[in-house]
Design a protein around this motif. Structure first.
Motif, PDB file in Angstrom:
ATOM      1  N   GLY A   1     126.747  26.784 127.902  1.00  0.00           N
ATOM      2  CA  GLY A   1     127.015  25.795 126.863  1.00  0.00           C
ATOM      3  C   GLY A   1     126.550  26.243 125.495  1.00  0.00           C
ATOM      4  O   GLY A   1     126.517  25.452 124.551  1.00  0.00           O
ATOM      5  N   GLY A   2     126.192  27.504 125.361  1.00  0.00           N
ATOM      6  CA  GLY A   2     125.720  28.034 124.080  1.00  0.00           C
ATOM      7  C   GLY A   2     124.849  29.258 124.322  1.00  0.00           C
ATOM      8  O   GLY A   2     124.896  29.858 125.402  1.00  0.00           O
ATOM      9  N   ILE A   3     124.046  29.610 123.335  1.00  0.00           N
ATOM     10  CA  ILE A   3     123.187  30.786 123.463  1.00  0.00           C
ATOM     11  C   ILE A   3     121.721  30.378 123.438  1.00  0.00           C
ATOM     12  O   ILE A   3     121.370  29.287 122.995  1.00  0.00           O
ATOM     13  N   THR A   4     120.886  31.279 123.946  1.00  0.00           N
ATOM     14  CA  THR A   4     119.435  31.067 123.979  1.00  0.00           C
ATOM     15  C   THR A   4     118.756  32.345 123.507  1.00  0.00           C
ATOM     16  O   THR A   4     119.411  33.358 123.253  1.00  0.00           O
ATOM     17  N   GLY A   5     117.445  32.303 123.440  1.00  0.00           N
ATOM     18  CA  GLY A   5     116.701  33.502 123.081  1.00  0.00           C
ATOM     19  C   GLY A   5     116.918  34.622 124.089  1.00  0.00           C
ATOM     20  O   GLY A   5     117.010  35.800 123.715  1.00  0.00           O
ATOM     21  N   ASP A   6     117.023  34.260 125.379  1.00  0.00           N
ATOM     22  CA  ASP A   6     117.280  35.273 126.399  1.00  0.00           C
ATOM     23  C   ASP A   6     118.642  35.922 126.203  1.00  0.00           C
ATOM     24  O   ASP A   6     118.804  37.130 126.405  1.00  0.00           O
ATOM     25  N   VAL A   7     119.627  35.129 125.824  1.00  0.00           N
ATOM     26  CA  VAL A   7     120.972  35.667 125.600  1.00  0.00           C
ATOM     27  C   VAL A   7     120.958  36.655 124.434  1.00  0.00           C
ATOM     28  O   VAL A   7     121.565  37.732 124.501  1.00  0.00           O
ATOM     29  N   MET A   8     120.250  36.312 123.368  1.00  0.00           N
ATOM     30  CA  MET A   8     120.177  37.232 122.230  1.00  0.00           C
ATOM     31  C   MET A   8     119.420  38.504 122.596  1.00  0.00           C
ATOM     32  O   MET A   8     119.771  39.600 122.147  1.00  0.00           O
ATOM     33  N   GLY A   9     118.382  38.361 123.409  1.00  0.00           N
ATOM     34  CA  GLY A   9     117.668  39.548 123.879  1.00  0.00           C
ATOM     35  C   GLY A   9     118.561  40.439 124.713  1.00  0.00           C
ATOM     36  O   GLY A   9     118.556  41.668 124.573  1.00  0.00           O
ATOM     37  N   ALA A  10     119.353  39.819 125.590  1.00  0.00           N
ATOM     38  CA  ALA A  10     120.301  40.578 126.407  1.00  0.00           C
ATOM     39  C   ALA A  10     121.336  41.269 125.528  1.00  0.00           C
ATOM     40  O   ALA A  10     121.720  42.413 125.795  1.00  0.00           O
ATOM     41  N   ALA A  11     121.771  40.595 124.478  1.00  0.00           N
ATOM     42  CA  ALA A  11     122.747  41.189 123.563  1.00  0.00           C
ATOM     43  C   ALA A  11     122.190  42.446 122.912  1.00  0.00           C
ATOM     44  O   ALA A  11     122.910  43.437 122.730  1.00  0.00           O
ATOM     45  N   ASN A  12     120.927  42.404 122.557  1.00  0.00           N
ATOM     46  CA  ASN A  12     120.287  43.577 121.965  1.00  0.00           C
ATOM     47  C   ASN A  12     120.361  44.779 122.915  1.00  0.00           C
ATOM     48  O   ASN A  12     120.741  45.885 122.514  1.00  0.00           O
ATOM     49  N   GLU A  13     120.018  44.558 124.183  1.00  0.00           N
ATOM     50  CA  GLU A  13     120.000  45.649 125.153  1.00  0.00           C
ATOM     51  C   GLU A  13     121.404  46.129 125.502  1.00  0.00           C
ATOM     52  O   GLU A  13     121.670  47.336 125.547  1.00  0.00           O
ATOM     53  N   LEU A  14     122.306  45.195 125.751  1.00  0.00           N
ATOM     54  CA  LEU A  14     123.662  45.563 126.151  1.00  0.00           C
ATOM     55  C   LEU A  14     124.418  46.242 125.015  1.00  0.00           C
ATOM     56  O   LEU A  14     125.176  47.193 125.238  1.00  0.00           O
ATOM     57  N   THR A  15     124.205  45.766 123.800  1.00  0.00           N
ATOM     58  CA  THR A  15     124.863  46.395 122.655  1.00  0.00           C
ATOM     59  C   THR A  15     124.301  47.786 122.409  1.00  0.00           C
ATOM     60  O   THR A  15     125.041  48.713 122.061  1.00  0.00           O
ATOM     61  N   ARG A  16     123.003  47.954 122.587  1.00  0.00           N
ATOM     62  CA  ARG A  16     122.396  49.281 122.430  1.00  0.00           C
ATOM     63  C   ARG A  16     123.042  50.268 123.402  1.00  0.00           C
ATOM     64  O   ARG A  16     123.442  51.365 123.015  1.00  0.00           O
ATOM     65  N   LEU A  17     123.136  49.872 124.667  1.00  0.00           N
ATOM     66  CA  LEU A  17     123.721  50.752 125.682  1.00  0.00           C
ATOM     67  C   LEU A  17     125.194  51.031 125.375  1.00  0.00           C
ATOM     68  O   LEU A  17     125.640  52.191 125.422  1.00  0.00           O
ATOM     69  N   ALA A  18     125.947  49.984 125.055  1.00  0.00           N
ATOM     70  CA  ALA A  18     127.370  50.161 124.759  1.00  0.00           C
ATOM     71  C   ALA A  18     127.571  51.069 123.547  1.00  0.00           C
ATOM     72  O   ALA A  18     128.477  51.905 123.524  1.00  0.00           O
ATOM     73  N   SER A  19     126.712  50.938 122.557  1.00  0.00           N
ATOM     74  CA  SER A  19     126.827  51.740 121.338  1.00  0.00           C
ATOM     75  C   SER A  19     126.569  53.210 121.617  1.00  0.00           C
ATOM     76  O   SER A  19     127.274  54.086 121.102  1.00  0.00           O
ATOM     77  N   VAL A  20     125.547  53.488 122.421  1.00  0.00           N
ATOM     78  CA  VAL A  20     125.254  54.887 122.772  1.00  0.00           C
ATOM     79  C   VAL A  20     126.418  55.480 123.565  1.00  0.00           C
ATOM     80  O   VAL A  20     126.839  56.618 123.325  1.00  0.00           O
ATOM     81  N   LEU A  21     126.957  54.710 124.507  1.00  0.00           N
ATOM     82  CA  LEU A  21     128.074  55.190 125.304  1.00  0.00           C
ATOM     83  C   LEU A  21     129.295  55.488 124.433  1.00  0.00           C
ATOM     84  O   LEU A  21     129.979  56.499 124.622  1.00  0.00           O
ATOM     85  N   VAL A  22     129.554  54.614 123.471  1.00  0.00           N
ATOM     86  CA  VAL A  22     130.676  54.826 122.558  1.00  0.00           C
ATOM     87  C   VAL A  22     130.441  56.074 121.718  1.00  0.00           C
ATOM     88  O   VAL A  22     131.334  56.921 121.553  1.00  0.00           O
ATOM     89  N   PHE A  23     129.228  56.219 121.189  1.00  0.00           N
ATOM     90  CA  PHE A  23     128.926  57.358 120.323  1.00  0.00           C
ATOM     91  C   PHE A  23     129.072  58.694 121.046  1.00  0.00           C
ATOM     92  O   PHE A  23     129.678  59.625 120.523  1.00  0.00           O
ATOM     93  N   VAL A  24     128.510  58.791 122.262  1.00  0.00           N
ATOM     94  CA  VAL A  24     128.554  60.075 122.961  1.00  0.00           C
ATOM     95  C   VAL A  24     129.938  60.363 123.535  1.00  0.00           C
ATOM     96  O   VAL A  24     130.223  61.492 123.952  1.00  0.00           O
ATOM     97  N   SER A  25     130.804  59.336 123.559  1.00  0.00           N
ATOM     98  CA  SER A  25     132.156  59.537 124.079  1.00  0.00           C
ATOM     99  C   SER A  25     133.130  60.005 123.014  1.00  0.00           C
ATOM    100  O   SER A  25     134.247  60.433 123.344  1.00  0.00           O
ATOM    101  N   ILE A  26     132.732  59.889 121.752  1.00  0.00           N
ATOM    102  CA  ILE A  26     133.647  60.258 120.648  1.00  0.00           C
ATOM    103  C   ILE A  26     133.527  61.744 120.333  1.00  0.00           C
ATOM    104  O   ILE A  26     132.430  62.253 120.234  1.00  0.00           O
TER     105      ILE A  26
END
Length: 219
Positions: free
Chosen positions: A194-219
């Motif tokens: 039903g919305g976001i929480t502090g845990d969701v934002m924390g998860a976003a930090n970790e998941l975005t970090r991983l996704a960003s590294v994967l994107v960078f090393v794939s280019i």
């Protein structure tokens, strides 16, 4: 105080990225094994950030995998014990980070870490701007502080400058990863909680970090 200055999070990401990436660069140039370098970089990031975002990832995974209505999912996310979904998510995240970072070396490793940290912090800013609070908690002040587009636009600008100047198309791809990640996670969280929480934002930090590294090393 921190919530009111959330739009400056990408600057904190730059500082974290320069420290962790700089250590990785030094070890890489010294001839250390790529997997060892990657593991140490992940450890440095964990020490600097205090691991509370990783805890958010575990709680987010438990909440997403819990059955029942939104209230039950939020309850599972707030449970102090970590479930199997949370453990699995954290293990996959750490393994993914180590493997992805081991594919870069030297200045490319520095860029990968720096860009990923900036994108990770930007994703949290954009989530707070676009999302609504699922329940009162640690994330509520950040959501309230980010209403209105001016601060979000400022965060995008200060994130784009180093990524595009230093990374060109690769930096732009990582920036886009941060934006897309925030959109996807806001949508998932809105449906599940039903919305976001502090845990969701924390998860976003970790998941975005991983996704960003994967994107960078794939280019």
């Amino acid at each position: 105080m921190i919530a009111r200055n959330m739009h400056l999070f990408p600057l904190a990401g730059m500082a974290i990225g320069l420290i962790a990436g700089g250590i990785g660069l030094g070890l890489s140039e010294a001839g250390a094994d790529p997997l060892v370098v990657a593991l140490l970089v992940v450890a440095v990031i964990a020490v600097i950030t205090g691991i509370h975002h990783t805890d958010g990832l575990a709680d987010f995974a438990d909440g997403m995998m819990a059955g029942g209505d939104k209230e039950r999912k939020i309850s599972a996310m707030r449970d102090s014990s970590v479930g199997s979904a949370g453990v699995t998510a954290v293990v996959l995240y750490i393994v993914g980070m180590v493997v992805a970072l081991s594919l870069a070396g030297g200045t490319e490793l520095l860029k990968a870490v720096l860009f990923a940290e900036v994108a990770a912090k930007l994703s949290m800013v954009l989530m707070a701007w676009r999302g609504r609070t699922a329940a009162p908690g640690s994330g509520s002040p950040f959501v309230s502080a980010m209403k209105g587009g001016r601060r979000a636009a400022f965060a995008v600008i200060i994130s784009a400058i180093p990524l595009v100047i230093l990374g060109g198309w690769a930096g732009l791809a990582v920036l886009s990863t941060g934006v897309i990640s925030s959109v996807i996670l806001v949508s998932l969280s809105s449906r599940s909680f039903g919305g976001i929480t502090g845990d969701v934002m924390g998860a976003a930090n970790e998941l975005t970090r991983l996704a960003s590294v994967l994107v960078f090393v794939s280019i």
